[in-house]
Design a protein around this motif. Structure first.
Motif, PDB file in Angstrom:
ATOM      1  N   CYS A 153      40.143  53.860  59.279  1.00 31.44           N
ATOM      2  CA  CYS A 153      41.351  54.196  59.253  1.00 31.44           C
ATOM      3  C   CYS A 153      41.684  55.844  58.694  1.00 31.44           C
ATOM      4  O   CYS A 153      41.320  56.087  58.067  1.00 31.44           O
ATOM      5  N   CYS A 156      44.036  56.213  55.650  1.00 28.19           N
ATOM      6  CA  CYS A 156      43.608  55.680  54.125  1.00 28.19           C
ATOM      7  C   CYS A 156      42.069  56.024  53.932  1.00 28.19           C
ATOM      8  O   CYS A 156      41.703  55.974  52.885  1.00 28.19           O
ATOM      9  N   CYS A 169      48.194  49.212  55.276  1.00 27.46           N
ATOM     10  CA  CYS A 169      47.691  50.555  54.741  1.00 27.46           C
ATOM     11  C   CYS A 169      48.268  51.233  53.639  1.00 27.46           C
ATOM     12  O   CYS A 169      49.476  51.174  53.341  1.00 27.46           O
ATOM     13  N   PRO A 170      47.229  51.479  52.576  1.00 30.70           N
ATOM     14  CA  PRO A 170      48.054  52.194  51.373  1.00 30.70           C
ATOM     15  C   PRO A 170      48.520  53.399  51.502  1.00 30.70           C
ATOM     16  O   PRO A 170      49.486  53.983  50.791  1.00 30.70           O
ATOM     17  N   HIS A 175      47.323  50.376  59.174  1.00 31.03           N
ATOM     18  CA  HIS A 175      46.037  51.029  59.376  1.00 31.03           C
ATOM     19  C   HIS A 175      46.116  51.942  60.828  1.00 31.03           C
ATOM     20  O   HIS A 175      46.800  51.286  61.643  1.00 31.03           O
TER      21      HIS A 175
END
Ligand SMILES: [Zn+2]
Ligand SMILES: [Zn+2]
Ligand SMILES: [Zn+2]
Length: 188
Positions: A153, A156, A169-170, A175
């Motif tokens: 990704c 991240c 996704c963080p 993502h």
């Protein structure tokens, strides 16, 4: 096997048998690096580490044999229900090196992009402290006990399974696999 033909929805869970017989206790890096928890039962010539899991929430690969299941952007720890036992290589030339284990979130992330450390769900940027140098293979040709469909990704920097959508996704939203190689992972 059909596993090779497509990156179907079953792919992520195809290795649901969890072979614990060769899994040794150990941490991915808690106490000095990747060497703990290593087994060499597979016929491969390179060192591999058991105990990596797919998170059915965020779709990231993370190390599951520690005392914690890390931090998942969805909330709490990662959830490896339905996951196989992935066995990435380390110090293995043919793969792409500089993949790292993050002790904060337990995820596998790519650490070879200079100072860019992606986005960690636990604490801003991922850390490579205590991690070994993992190598992830890519391309269109893979063997039995290797699962395609893994992607990097670009937000991240985690290694994510792409066969079931783009997960969470963080770095907000989903993502983004743009620019990623076609990675595949060995599993036990
Ligand atoms: Zn997760
Ligand atoms: Zn992290
Ligand atoms: Zn992401």
């Amino acid at each position: 096997m059909e596993r090779k033909a497509t990156e179907s929805a079953e792919s992520a869970t195809v290795a649901t048998f969890v072979s614990r017989r060769t899994v040794l206790a150990g941490a991915a890096g808690i106490a000095g690096g990747v060497a703990l928890g290593v087994v060499t039962a597979l016929p491969a010539t390179a060192a591999q580490q058991y105990g990596w899991r797919w998170c059915n929430q965020c779709q990231c690969l993370f190390y599951g044999d520690n005392y914690t299941s890390g931090w998942c952007v969805v909330g709490g720890g990662h959830n490896w229900g339905g996951s196989g036992n992935y066995t990435p290589h380390y110090d293995y030339y043919p793969g792409q090196s500089k993949w790292r284990w993050c002790y904060r979130c337990q995820s596998m992330w790519y650490g070879g992009d200079g100072n860019n450390r992606g986005r960690c769900p636990a604490s801003d940027r991922h850390s490579s402290d205590g991690s070994g140098d993992y190598s992830i293979e890519s391309g269109n040709y893979y063997d039995d006990h290797e699962q395609p469909g893994w992607r990097w990704c670009n937000k991240c920097y985690c290694l994510c399974y792409s066969g079931l959508g783009r997960g969470y996704c963080p770095s907000r939203g989903h993502h983004d696999f743009g620019g990623s190689g076609r990675y595949y992972l060995p599993y036990a």
